[in-house]
Design an enzyme around this catalytic site. Sequence first.
Site, PDB file in Angstrom:
ATOM      1  N   ARG A  16       0.441   2.922  -2.009  1.00  0.00           N
ATOM      2  CA  ARG A  16      -0.268   2.739  -3.272  1.00  0.00           C
ATOM      3  C   ARG A  16       0.567   3.332  -4.399  1.00  0.00           C
ATOM      4  O   ARG A  16       1.141   4.415  -4.252  1.00  0.00           O
ATOM      5  CB  ARG A  16      -1.653   3.419  -3.228  1.00  0.00           C
ATOM      6  N   HIS A  19       5.023  -6.168  -4.230  1.00  0.00           N
ATOM      7  CA  HIS A  19       3.819  -5.968  -3.422  1.00  0.00           C
ATOM      8  C   HIS A  19       3.753  -6.998  -2.283  1.00  0.00           C
ATOM      9  O   HIS A  19       2.752  -7.707  -2.118  1.00  0.00           O
ATOM     10  CB  HIS A  19       2.561  -6.051  -4.289  1.00  0.00           C
TER      11      HIS A  19
END
Length: 309
Positions: free
Chosen positions: A224, A272
């Site tokens: 994250r 991502h």
Amino acid sequence: MITVYFAATNHDWDEFAEDLQNEFAAAGLEANLTRDADPALVDYIVYAPTGWLKDFSPFTRLKGVHSLWAGVEKIVGNETLQVPLARMVDYGLREGMIEYCVGYVLRYHLGMDRDVLRKDAHWDIHIPPLARDRSVTILGLGALGAAVAEALKALNFQVTGWSRRQKDIVGVQCLAGDEGLDSALEAGEIVVLLLPQTPETNNILNAESLAKLPSGACILNPGRGPLIDDDALLAALDSGHIAHATLDVFRVEPLPADHPYWAHPSVTVTPHIASDTRPSSAAKLVADNFRRAEAGKPMLHTVDRSAGY
């Protein structure tokens, strides 16, 4: 017949609907998968934070919610959700994360960026150590972190793992707590971040903790974005204390075009893609969990609201 409400984007519907319907049938579930239903008649919800659903209170018959994402920081604090919430931990997500992390750990371990014949044809021989002589620290030993730790251990790396709660993984030095974190950082020639995003893990890599890493350490973050203090990491890269960082997740996504990470010579940006939810494998888990719930069993990978993941 159960009613399953699909609360995600149009793109997600196009990607997942057919696989979900097929897996519901394979699991023996008579299920009406829909994007248009009376909330009072909905039994289960397939959810993604990118969808519109924020208020779960109209779903008075709801038995469970299954997220299409591994991360649940955008829903775990929703007070209108009072039924079990399962997060996505399927074999596709797990195997994809293993492959991404092992690939980039090997890139750092083998020195792949330097072991290329230069344009001046200079023959620069660099022999890396064996994996048994390289220490890798994994921050986060949940389902994904544990799987990555086991894969790296199978390649003979010295693997140290840290988590908030004590874990036990064969062949991996498992640490916990504040003192354990210090020891894990000090051992991390290569550090992989696979922690959930919680108030306790935000900025876990900051100026103080980065200074505890060995000089020349490399960082890999497929976890994250908020796990890292960006300014502190950039300063550590500029000083040379951190040799390189590969970052797949960010506080703002897509990463803004003017962000310093893009131009920094010691940063690799990936968009991502470390491990995305794959419809075929994800649908199997969703169907299995709804089958379990219908049989009166708890869903797998349910979220602990007090812990935040």
